[in-house]
Design a protein around this motif. Sequence first.
Motif, mmCIF file in Angstrom:
data_model
loop_
_atom_site.group_PDB
_atom_site.id
_atom_site.type_symbol
_atom_site.label_atom_id
_atom_site.label_comp_id
_atom_site.label_asym_id
_atom_site.label_seq_id
_atom_site.Cartn_x
_atom_site.Cartn_y
_atom_site.Cartn_z
ATOM 1 N N VAL A 1 20.391 45.088 -42.892
ATOM 2 C CA VAL A 1 18.866 44.821 -43.310
ATOM 3 C C VAL A 1 18.063 44.091 -41.915
ATOM 4 O O VAL A 1 16.867 44.530 -41.985
ATOM 5 N N GLU B 1 24.325 42.600 -43.720
ATOM 6 C CA GLU B 1 24.839 43.870 -44.325
ATOM 7 C C GLU B 1 24.477 43.499 -45.902
ATOM 8 O O GLU B 1 25.203 42.952 -46.207
ATOM 9 N N LYS B 2 23.388 44.204 -46.774
ATOM 10 C CA LYS B 2 23.883 44.727 -48.036
ATOM 11 C C LYS B 2 24.722 44.814 -48.725
ATOM 12 O O LYS B 2 25.842 46.605 -48.394
ATOM 13 N N LEU C 1 15.719 38.707 -48.228
ATOM 14 C CA LEU C 1 16.938 38.711 -48.911
ATOM 15 C C LEU C 1 17.083 38.460 -50.451
ATOM 16 O O LEU C 1 16.034 37.967 -51.058
ATOM 17 N N TYR D 1 25.398 40.225 -49.758
ATOM 18 C CA TYR D 1 25.025 40.598 -48.516
ATOM 19 C C TYR D 1 26.045 39.800 -47.803
ATOM 20 O O TYR D 1 26.754 38.296 -48.123
ATOM 21 N N THR E 1 14.675 37.813 -42.460
ATOM 22 C CA THR E 1 14.735 38.842 -42.977
ATOM 23 C C THR E 1 15.291 38.307 -44.655
ATOM 24 O O THR E 1 15.578 37.231 -44.639
ATOM 25 N N ASN F 1 24.766 49.807 -47.292
ATOM 26 C CA ASN F 1 23.799 50.015 -47.323
ATOM 27 C C ASN F 1 24.314 49.507 -45.315
ATOM 28 O O ASN F 1 24.640 49.587 -45.411
#
Length: 854
Positions: free
Chosen positions: A36, A191-192, A104, A110, A102, A33
């Motif tokens: 984030v 990054e997811k 999660l 991640y 951020t 994705n």
Amino acid sequence: MKQVTIPFKSVRAFGRSLIAVAAMLLLVSTTLNAQVNTNWDFSESTIGESSTADWWILGGDYADHEFIEDPDDASNILLQTTLTEIDSAANAWDVQVASVNTVLDSGATYVISGRLKYISSTDAATATINFTSGDVGIHQYGASINNDEWTVFTLDTVRTESEVTANVGFHLSNSSLENGDVFHTDYIKIEKVEEVVEEPTEEKNFVNDNSDFQDVTLGATTGIENWWMLGGDFADFEFVEDPDDASNVLHKTTITDIDGAAEVYTVQLASINNELEAGGTYVMSGRIKYVSSTDAASATLNFVSGISGINLYGQSVNNEEWTVFEFDTLTTDTAVTAAPGFHLSDSNLENGDVYYVDYIRIEKIGESDTDEPAEITAIADARTYQDSSLVISGIASTPNYGFNNGQWFLQDETGGINVIFFGEGDIEVEPGDEHILYGTISSYEGQVQIDVDSAEVVSTGNDVLVYEIGLDEFLNVESDYQGQYVALTDTATYLSEISDWPVEDFDGWSGSGTNVYFQVAEDTITYRIDRDEAFFDGTAEPADGEQFLLSGILSRFNEEAQFYGGFFEDDILTPAPAPTPLPVPEPPYAVGDTLNYNGSLTLSDVGATAPVAWTISLAEGSSAEVVGDAADEDGKALAVTVAWSGTTNWYENEAVNEPINVVEGETYEASVWLKADEEGRSGRFYAGMPASGSYERARGFSTPVSELTTEWQRVAFTFTATEAQATNGMRVGVETNAEVNDGGVIYIDDIVLQKVEGTSNEVGDQPLSFKLDQNYPNPFNPTTNISYAIPEATQVTLEVFNMLGQKVKTLVNERQVAGSKMVSFDASSLASGVYIYRLQAGSFVKSQRMTLIK
């Protein structure tokens, strides 16, 4: 520019962060994705500014921060950090940059990474940096980065068990940083991952029974085979349904009377009696949750394996969070029994606190790829291999003195070591047993030990070597004799006022050893006596000031060397009374005087094997005794039955008459009467110095050989005494170790060392008394002469002291022959003033004053 990528290396004990994260190796798709975190690459920042939303840029008192254009890519923005006052920062990590706040998601996966360049102002080769993830709980500390190169940091892929806020960034960590050093940050991104987890195709091979309690009944905890649930007087145990998964069963421990437990680790849960095969590869793990009754943030516990050296002590677990513990992969050299489990270890536990255990597993994951026997490491080498698993072999020098655990000392020809075999308190060990031990080297309070996984007895009844050492060697905690059985050559004086002698038999747990103390020279040394196994347990205490010869294991406690033992009666041994000095003649001598004592064996009985004033050395199988067949009228001689040793060393069978005092410059005749049981035998007759004179001989080491018959014959020679012979003394002996004497008998009688003509040192030439004269000149600057006289050969010490009683010079310290003497004293290095010089010669002591004027 060169770019280096540094992956994160996992830590084996999970769950130490503020929120538990399951760190797993996942099989995932490559679809990622969008990042984030906000403004992950500073694309939304303004060049020239030093702050931006959702970022920490800290340490402005010690560094300048500024967003700049990337010199290699005008479309890219970098954060530049220039150190200005780094010496003023309490810690280097006060300077940091981090992407913060951020969130999660729970149950998501991640990847966290960052890119950084270091530019040294002093052209240093490298610096170190920390890359951290905040509450996510995975970090990389002290990572090295090269000067003027981009480095990419990537932490392990993580899967969150619950929602967590990530604050990811770089912290400085190098204490050698300099003002003017620059760090460029290109990005920090989270990054997811869209994951596709593949189910394992291979069935798990769990060794232990009921590893996840799948075969138990809710409620009851009795009758569960191969499990320990200990501490029932202090806690309640039950099996309960997992509130998050109705198909799962948990073991629940509720603390009820923790103050009643002598030790908190009395409460424990373990999977026991698990036989691990030799050559197998295993992974042991456990999952636990702590629920505080007082809302405490965390507690500590131990995760142990039941195998020596494989344990996690004092591990922190967070309140109301699951924590997974896993040991490093284990490959077994020999078959071993494992008992992994959880022990409580926090002294601040409260009644009502609860622990849930999901599972304790032992999984076999493979076989060892080699059938070769493990190589045995010498103990001296093994002591240097901290935290290494290896194999040693040696002789047990003590019995097992442990309680719950087996403990003893082992030594080979290179060194010694303490042995600890966890859980094997009843193992039988006898001094002299030869062992092969498999285990891990560790240390406790400075003492090196091997934590044993398995032990094998190879043989029994072997000799235990005891090494004689002096006080200086004893006090050296790094001595090569550490861990070995030693005997102290110095006499020790017992100190009762500070000692705790074990006067009562011991049959308990605490106080398994007791300390007693001895004075040796100027030092007080500790002797730790084991209780229960020690010979001295329950014996009467020695009197204060009583003297002993000490032996035992040379051990250490932190920076103090000490004895450990008391296992044997002669470990603390009353020394034999000093022998009455022999009436050996002393100078001055007249011509015709005999200098040796009992050379004709008159004072020894027939049948004696150790005649007075004789030293007999015999090879294996040889013997010596006084017999009634003599060359002189006393009817006694020494008969030596020779078993030839097979070497050319004549001295391996010898009889020596000693000690003998001689005077430098005097001439002496040495003589002896010899015969043999048959023709063709031979012997060597010599006069020489003892060990202090390196055994040098009056006629050199090429001593003439005398051919012997069955009739008595006299062998004689003369020599003039040297200064060294007068200082060290003399001995007269007969050597018989020769092949021609094998199985035969050599007879020795009437050894005489006599003064003969040719000397100028008659009685009338000697001073009549001791004397110390006034120095001349006096006062002096800077040299003066000191004269003295001694009427007999003796040990002489002449020393100089200042008026505070401090010794400033030793002028003489040696054995001297009779006569008048003079010594020059140079005081160039001393200050003006009055000094005292003192002469000690035998029992004579006298002092005089002298004045130095500069």
